[in-house]
Design a protein around this motif. Structure first.
Motif, mmCIF file in Angstrom:
data_model
loop_
_atom_site.group_PDB
_atom_site.id
_atom_site.type_symbol
_atom_site.label_atom_id
_atom_site.label_comp_id
_atom_site.label_asym_id
_atom_site.label_seq_id
_atom_site.Cartn_x
_atom_site.Cartn_y
_atom_site.Cartn_z
ATOM 1 N N THR A 179 -8.809 -1.750 -5.134
ATOM 2 C CA THR A 179 -8.468 -2.789 -4.172
ATOM 3 C C THR A 179 -8.998 -2.404 -2.796
ATOM 4 O O THR A 179 -9.608 -1.317 -2.630
ATOM 5 N N VAL A 198 -8.829 -5.829 -7.663
ATOM 6 C CA VAL A 198 -7.471 -6.348 -7.869
ATOM 7 C C VAL A 198 -6.988 -6.977 -6.561
ATOM 8 O O VAL A 198 -6.756 -6.267 -5.578
ATOM 9 N N ASN A 200 -4.150 -8.707 -5.767
ATOM 10 C CA ASN A 200 -2.732 -8.556 -5.435
ATOM 11 C C ASN A 200 -2.311 -7.115 -5.592
ATOM 12 O O ASN A 200 -1.742 -6.729 -6.618
ATOM 13 N N ALA A 201 -2.577 -6.279 -4.605
ATOM 14 C CA ALA A 201 -2.220 -4.872 -4.763
ATOM 15 C C ALA A 201 -2.076 -4.202 -3.407
ATOM 16 O O ALA A 201 -2.926 -4.366 -2.531
ATOM 17 N N VAL A 204 -4.148 0.702 -5.694
ATOM 18 C CA VAL A 204 -4.502 0.792 -7.111
ATOM 19 C C VAL A 204 -4.882 2.238 -7.416
ATOM 20 O O VAL A 204 -5.655 2.851 -6.675
ATOM 21 N N ASP A 249 6.295 -0.427 -4.436
ATOM 22 C CA ASP A 249 5.755 -1.269 -5.508
ATOM 23 C C ASP A 249 4.269 -1.510 -5.234
ATOM 24 O O ASP A 249 3.914 -2.192 -4.270
ATOM 25 N N ASN A 251 2.317 -3.454 -6.458
ATOM 26 C CA ASN A 251 1.926 -4.869 -6.569
ATOM 27 C C ASN A 251 2.432 -5.737 -5.415
ATOM 28 O O ASN A 251 2.150 -6.920 -5.358
ATOM 29 N N TRP A 252 3.217 -5.132 -4.487
ATOM 30 C CA TRP A 252 3.711 -5.879 -3.324
ATOM 31 C C TRP A 252 2.553 -6.185 -2.405
ATOM 32 O O TRP A 252 1.894 -5.263 -1.909
ATOM 33 N N ASP A 253 2.265 -7.468 -2.210
ATOM 34 C CA ASP A 253 1.107 -7.765 -1.360
ATOM 35 C C ASP A 253 1.140 -9.166 -0.753
ATOM 36 O O ASP A 253 0.397 -10.047 -1.204
#
Lengths: 265, 265
Positions: A179, A198, A200-201, A204, A249, A251-253
């Motif tokens: 990312t 990616v 939404n990250a 990574v 997290d 994936n928090w974005d």
């Protein structure tokens, strides 16, 4: 001084207790964590004129803290040793229009090594910054060449923000997930071959390669990275001492939405 | 380059629109914000060996960003111009026991001015760091003397973490409300006369004096300060570009509990 010494002593006592608990009962270190706890970790930071301040010094705060309980050394690596400027150097647009950002304030970090004199490193970190535009314009591939030359001998390679562009051009991200900053997503993600970008990250991890989203995301990636290589207990203590509440997290974005790189499901 | 130029252009367009909206319709600037938007803000950062990395560079990221839409200059001020080290210098405990933290990694910032050569500043910022112990031990009051000498001519005085100790010893906090790091709360709060130390605070503003809690809290204080002196719209843009989610409640402070400075009601 009594209070401070008392504090330092009690910190060391707590630290020792935690480390004893860690290995003996409560917290089982992975083989990788055992290995890192018992060696001197050599960290190399690549910098260049026009680096983004927090891309460098955010993660470095946590590395610096961990260099007290663990053995670590740091090389700040640039084209030449000496001061390196955060102020973006002159660059030009496609029409030859000059982008002069020299009115911006400047923070100078001292590079301890050049690409030629840099020692072997276990961790290599490449921050982002507007300076990448100047280097691209000058067809200056010195950072990419340095990163590529160190790839096989480096245990962990990391980037923050647009730093992922350097990794992509160096071939580090070929066939990997990665990312980058959401603010200039298209500028970065046009580089590299067969990269799974990616959107939404926060960060990574793909094997030994860790890439983060923009600027402040580098701190959260670094906290996660330090947990990975040293274990939770000491990192938790450091994070509290810094009074930082990290994003845990990956994936928090929200910034993927703000900058229209991705949309909520 | 096309994408990046397009991005820069669209940023400037959005910025211009927001500024127009700000002054004309949507967002009314305070007289203080009007004044700051139309002058060159001179910022002075005091540094010393053993400064805490993020105390300096966290707030500086946001100042640096705002130096693009607004006119600003930065002086990095130390005992002598030249490199200043984050690595804590040697200090001694009350029993004469040496605290040697020279194994820690080092980040060197370049001081642009000495206390003697520093220009007048509108904003004066004093970060924290273990280096304050060495200065206290050496009875070195050069930072306190410099801060005291500039107090009357400075519009805003700020500290991060243990930096509040320097302000307290310089007399800046006399009769004021202030906060500091919760980790070494007792070490800082024994300084100053008639200071109302606020244990539950991410940051405290009392008139022209802004003090923050430990390390990362400096970023949240700086974001609040920049909103105060320039207004929300441009600061909101900067915060998103940094991908930073600031703490916006000055009373948010889990670290007061973690470090047993205060307890939940």
């Amino acid at each position: 001084m009594n209070i401070q010494m008392h504090f330092l002593t009690s910190t060391l006592v707590v630290l020792t207790q935690w480390l004893q608990l860690s290995s003996a009962q409560q917290y089982i270190l992975t083989p990788e964590q055992e290995r890192n706890a018992n060696r001197t970790l050599s960290v190399g930071y690549v910098v260049y004129d026009g680096y983004t301040i927090l891309d460098v010094f955010g993660p470095l705060q946590f590395l610096s803290d961990l260099s007290w309980p663990f053995d670590m050394n740091l090389s700040v690596i640039a084209k030449a040793a000496g001061p390196v400027h955060s102020r973006p150097p002159l660059h030009h647009g496609p029409d030859g229009m000059a982008m002069d950002m020299s009115k911006m304030v400047d923070a100078q970090i001292v590079a301890t090594h050049s690409f030629e004199t840099a020692p072997p490193v276990d961790v290599l970190i490449v921050p982002g910054g507007v300076g990448d535009l100047t280097l691209l314009e000058q067809k200056d591939r010195s950072i990419e060449d340095f990163v590529a030359s160190r790839l096989d001998t480096t245990n962990y390679v990391m980037s923050v923000c647009t730093g992922a562009g350097f990794l992509a051009r160096a071939g580090v991200l070929d066939g990997r997930r990665a990312t980058a900053t959401k603010r200039t997503w298209d500028h970065v993600t046009r580089h590299g071959k067969n990269v799974t970008w990616v959107p939404n990250a926060r960060w990574v991890q793909d094997g030994k390669v860790w890439t983060s989203s923009g600027v402040a995301a580098g701190m959260d990636m670094m906290v996660a990275f330090l947990r990975h290589i040293y274990g939770d207990p000491v990192v938790n203590m450091s994070v509290n001492e810094v009074e930082y509440a990290p994003v845990v997290d990956p994936n928090w974005d929200p910034y993927a939405v703000i900058f229209k790189v991705s949309f909520p499901p």
